[in-house]
Design a protein around this motif. Structure first.
Motif, mmCIF file in Angstrom:
data_model
loop_
_atom_site.group_PDB
_atom_site.id
_atom_site.type_symbol
_atom_site.label_atom_id
_atom_site.label_comp_id
_atom_site.label_asym_id
_atom_site.label_seq_id
_atom_site.Cartn_x
_atom_site.Cartn_y
_atom_site.Cartn_z
ATOM 1 N N ALA A 53 70.456 35.045 55.911
ATOM 2 C CA ALA A 53 69.215 34.399 55.473
ATOM 3 C C ALA A 53 69.212 32.919 55.850
ATOM 4 O O ALA A 53 68.198 32.387 56.328
ATOM 5 N N GLU A 54 70.341 32.237 55.672
ATOM 6 C CA GLU A 54 70.437 30.826 56.051
ATOM 7 C C GLU A 54 70.266 30.656 57.557
ATOM 8 O O GLU A 54 69.593 29.733 58.010
ATOM 9 N N SER A 55 70.871 31.557 58.319
ATOM 10 C CA SER A 55 70.755 31.485 59.779
ATOM 11 C C SER A 55 69.318 31.718 60.228
ATOM 12 O O SER A 55 68.846 31.089 61.178
ATOM 13 N N MET A 56 68.620 32.610 59.546
ATOM 14 C CA MET A 56 67.221 32.858 59.890
ATOM 15 C C MET A 56 66.370 31.625 59.603
ATOM 16 O O MET A 56 65.470 31.287 60.394
ATOM 17 N N GLN A 57 66.664 30.926 58.529
ATOM 18 C CA GLN A 57 65.938 29.686 58.241
ATOM 19 C C GLN A 57 66.220 28.638 59.315
ATOM 20 O O GLN A 57 65.306 27.940 59.759
ATOM 21 N N ASP A 58 67.484 28.529 59.710
ATOM 22 C CA ASP A 58 67.835 27.590 60.781
ATOM 23 C C ASP A 58 67.102 27.942 62.069
ATOM 24 O O ASP A 58 66.605 27.062 62.784
ATOM 25 N N LEU A 59 67.024 29.225 62.367
ATOM 26 C CA LEU A 59 66.345 29.685 63.572
ATOM 27 C C LEU A 59 64.860 29.321 63.526
ATOM 28 O O LEU A 59 64.294 28.888 64.529
ATOM 29 N N GLU A 60 64.236 29.446 62.372
ATOM 30 C CA GLU A 60 62.829 29.078 62.233
ATOM 31 C C GLU A 60 62.627 27.587 62.504
ATOM 32 O O GLU A 60 61.660 27.193 63.150
ATOM 33 N N VAL A 61 63.549 26.760 62.018
ATOM 34 C CA VAL A 61 63.472 25.322 62.278
ATOM 35 C C VAL A 61 63.565 25.060 63.783
ATOM 36 O O VAL A 61 62.801 24.259 64.335
ATOM 37 N N LEU A 62 64.469 25.741 64.439
ATOM 38 C CA LEU A 62 64.631 25.554 65.885
ATOM 39 C C LEU A 62 63.399 26.034 66.653
ATOM 40 O O LEU A 62 62.994 25.417 67.632
ATOM 41 N N TYR A 63 62.796 27.122 66.200
ATOM 42 C CA TYR A 63 61.556 27.593 66.833
ATOM 43 C C TYR A 63 60.460 26.545 66.699
ATOM 44 O O TYR A 63 59.668 26.331 67.616
ATOM 45 N N LEU A 64 60.417 25.863 65.555
ATOM 46 C CA LEU A 64 59.432 24.801 65.359
ATOM 47 C C LEU A 64 59.675 23.643 66.323
ATOM 48 O O LEU A 64 58.731 23.055 66.854
ATOM 49 N N LEU A 65 60.931 23.308 66.548
ATOM 50 C CA LEU A 65 61.257 22.256 67.525
ATOM 51 C C LEU A 65 60.806 22.666 68.918
ATOM 52 O O LEU A 65 60.348 21.830 69.706
ATOM 53 N N LYS A 66 60.955 23.927 69.213
ATOM 54 C CA LYS A 66 60.587 24.442 70.541
ATOM 55 C C LYS A 66 59.094 24.322 70.789
ATOM 56 O O LYS A 66 58.663 24.078 71.899
#
Length: 68
Positions: A53-66
């Motif tokens: 779940a934490e990794s998925m949140q991190d991934l969402e943040v990175l998608y936003l940066l993208k």
């Protein structure tokens, strides 16, 4: 949670961002496979699910940066 340095590097360098995204996607897939096939005790599964779940949140943040 992604640390400030990693976020800074990902926002500066598209290649670093892409590599971090690929690594997180792979880690999530592998962790989910481990959970599905697991004979671990409840505490270990809970810990692993929390990390996913934490990794998925991190991934969402990175998608936003993208997207920026």
């Amino acid at each position: 949670m992604i640390d400030a340095y990693t976020l800074e590097q990902c926002s500066k360098d598209e290649e670093v961002l892409q590599i971090k995204i690929k690594n997180l996607e792979h880690a999530i897939q592998q962790s989910e496979a481990m959970i599905a096939e697991s004979n671990m005790d409840g505490d270990a599964l809970t810990f692993l699910r929390r990390k996913v779940a934490e990794s998925m949140q991190d991934l969402e943040v990175l998608y936003l940066l993208k997207c920026d």
